[in-house]
Design a protein around this motif. Structure first.
Motif, PDB file in Angstrom:
ATOM      1  N   GLN A 110     -23.719   7.209  22.510  1.00 23.65           N
ATOM      2  CA  GLN A 110     -23.639   5.904  21.856  1.00 23.65           C
ATOM      3  C   GLN A 110     -22.510   5.903  20.825  1.00 23.65           C
ATOM      4  O   GLN A 110     -22.367   6.863  20.067  1.00 23.65           O
ATOM      5  N   GLY A 111     -21.725   4.862  20.850  1.00 26.62           N
ATOM      6  CA  GLY A 111     -20.660   4.758  19.858  1.00 26.62           C
ATOM      7  C   GLY A 111     -19.344   5.381  20.305  1.00 26.62           C
ATOM      8  O   GLY A 111     -18.322   5.262  19.631  1.00 26.62           O
ATOM      9  N   ALA A 112     -19.364   6.060  21.457  1.00 30.42           N
ATOM     10  CA  ALA A 112     -18.137   6.714  21.928  1.00 30.42           C
ATOM     11  C   ALA A 112     -17.091   5.685  22.352  1.00 30.42           C
ATOM     12  O   ALA A 112     -15.894   5.955  22.328  1.00 30.42           O
ATOM     13  N   LYS A 114     -18.041   3.354  25.162  1.00 27.29           N
ATOM     14  CA  LYS A 114     -18.305   3.086  26.590  1.00 27.29           C
ATOM     15  C   LYS A 114     -18.126   1.617  26.965  1.00 27.29           C
ATOM     16  O   LYS A 114     -17.409   1.289  27.902  1.00 27.29           O
ATOM     17  N   LYS A 120     -12.005  -2.558  29.090  1.00 21.29           N
ATOM     18  CA  LYS A 120     -10.582  -2.214  29.153  1.00 21.29           C
ATOM     19  C   LYS A 120     -10.181  -1.717  30.538  1.00 21.29           C
ATOM     20  O   LYS A 120      -9.111  -2.042  31.042  1.00 21.29           O
ATOM     21  N   ARG A 142     -30.126  -1.210  24.734  1.00 21.31           N
ATOM     22  CA  ARG A 142     -29.423  -1.825  23.623  1.00 21.31           C
ATOM     23  C   ARG A 142     -29.010  -3.228  24.079  1.00 21.31           C
ATOM     24  O   ARG A 142     -27.928  -3.407  24.631  1.00 21.31           O
ATOM     25  N   GLN A 148     -22.478  -7.717  24.472  1.00 20.52           N
ATOM     26  CA  GLN A 148     -21.103  -7.262  24.217  1.00 20.52           C
ATOM     27  C   GLN A 148     -20.286  -7.283  25.516  1.00 20.52           C
ATOM     28  O   GLN A 148     -19.154  -7.766  25.539  1.00 20.52           O
ATOM     29  N   THR A 249     -11.288   8.250  23.719  1.00 23.41           N
ATOM     30  CA  THR A 249     -11.108   7.021  22.938  1.00 23.41           C
ATOM     31  C   THR A 249     -10.686   7.359  21.509  1.00 23.41           C
ATOM     32  O   THR A 249     -10.766   8.515  21.086  1.00 23.41           O
ATOM     33  N   LYS A 250     -10.260   6.343  20.823  1.00 19.52           N
ATOM     34  CA  LYS A 250      -9.939   6.415  19.393  1.00 19.52           C
ATOM     35  C   LYS A 250      -8.784   7.368  19.088  1.00 19.52           C
ATOM     36  O   LYS A 250      -8.750   8.014  18.044  1.00 19.52           O
ATOM     37  N   ALA A 275      -7.637   5.805  25.176  1.00 19.94           N
ATOM     38  CA  ALA A 275      -7.746   4.515  24.491  1.00 19.94           C
ATOM     39  C   ALA A 275      -7.198   4.641  23.085  1.00 19.94           C
ATOM     40  O   ALA A 275      -7.474   5.607  22.375  1.00 19.94           O
TER      41      ALA A 275
END
Ligand code: GDP
Length: 297
Positions: A110-112, A114, A120, A142, A148, A249-250, A275
């Motif tokens: 969670q929060g990665a 996805k 994207k 969730r 989202q 990501t990030k 990403a």
């Protein structure tokens, strides 16, 4: 920006050896010592660093370099090739199923990133590869994730398949594939649930989904900012699922680079995409060579 510290240090180290008309064994040793420290400080896996340094040393002290007319530059070439290889060498391609649709499962904590990455990737598949992807909201734990994804779908003008939260994710995935066949979608991208930590229930469910829809790609989405944790997470997911590639990501954050440089070597799974922001066009195929050039300047 990511890798700044690492890039700075490596570039300084390299500058010292670059113009040398003669490179001695001692020069190589000094350089590899500094490269080693820089990589460790960037949170690259210890064993990965050790193996890499060994290879660089062997090649840099070899005849080919020592007898070349521009030994300094040859040494740098060796470092660059080894860094490129470490990150997977060639850029890897996304699967295309023999029989459409191509099914992609997205997994990760969670929060990665996805859900964002699901949007994207669909966007990229449509824009760059002219595909018609279907997004699937299979994160039933969730409800916000479903919204989202629907919002992203609207924004990108892409179809989102959702059956709410009262049905198992495995059934959602199966029905989504049937729906995609009927509606002539050539890619199905399934956004799955994540947890804060790797847990058994989540893995069982993902495994069941994998068995029932037989995906062509299982992408693990990992947050590059989490460094070695990202590598550990990748290892545990890979023990349970047939991960085919990693999406980092990030990379726009100030990650030290450890995850990007260790994940392929530790897990054997290539980084397929990177990403670099929250916007829908901030996902790119990962190019090991370009990344190595960026780090080495
Ligand atoms: P999920 O729980 O794995 O589905 O994660 P989300 O897709 O909801 O993303 C979690 C947060 O990370 C959101 O605020 C995203 O906007 C953000 N995020 C995702 N990818 C990136 C990225 O590449 N760069 C940055 N800066 N933020 C990202």
């Amino acid at each position: 920006m990511a890798f700044e510290g690492l890039a700075d240090r490596l570039q300084k180290t390299i500058q010292k050896i670059k113009g040398k008309g003669k490179v001695t064994e001692a020069d190589v040793k000094e350089m590899t010592r500094e490269v080693r420290l820089a990589l460790l400080e960037a949170d690259v896996n210890f064993k990965v660093v050790k193996d890499l340094i060994k290879r660089i040393k062997e090649r840099a002290i070899g005849q080919e370099v020592m007898e070349s007319l521009t030994p300094g530059q040859q040494v740098i070439k060796v470092v660059k090739e080894e860094l490129t290889d470490l990150m997977g060498g060639e850029q890897s391609k996304i699967a295309v199923a023999k029989k459409t649709p191509t099914i992609i499962m997205m997994a990760g904590l969670q929060g990665a990133g996805k859900t964002t990455t699901t949007g994207k990737l669909a966007n990229l598949l449509r824009k760059k590869y002219n595909r018609n992807p279907l997004l699937v909201a299979a994160d039933v734990y969730r409800p916000a994730a479903i919204n989202q994804l629907q919002t992203l779908g609207k924004q990108l003008n892409l179809s989102v398949f959702s059956l709410g939260t009262e049905i198992s994710p495995v059934d959602i995935a199966k029905q989504a594939v049937e729906h995609a066949k009927k509606e002539h979608h050539d890619y199905v991208i399934i956004d799955t649930a994540g947890r804060l930590h790797v847990d058994e229930h989540l893995m069982d469910e993902l495994k069941q989904m994998e068995e029932s829809v037989n995906p062509d790609e299982v992408f693990l989405v990992v947050d590059a900012m989490t460094g070695q944790d990202a590598v550990n997470v990748a290892e545990s997911f890979d023990e349970q699922l047939n991960i085919t590639g990693v999406i980092l990501t990030k990379l726009d954050g100030d990650t030290r680079g450890g995850a990007a440089l260790s994940i392929k070597a530790v897990t054997g799974k290539p980084i397929k995409f990177a990403a670099t922001g929250e916007k829908m066009d901030q996902l790119e195929p990962f190019h090991p060579e370009r990344m190595a050039s960026r780090i080495l300047g």
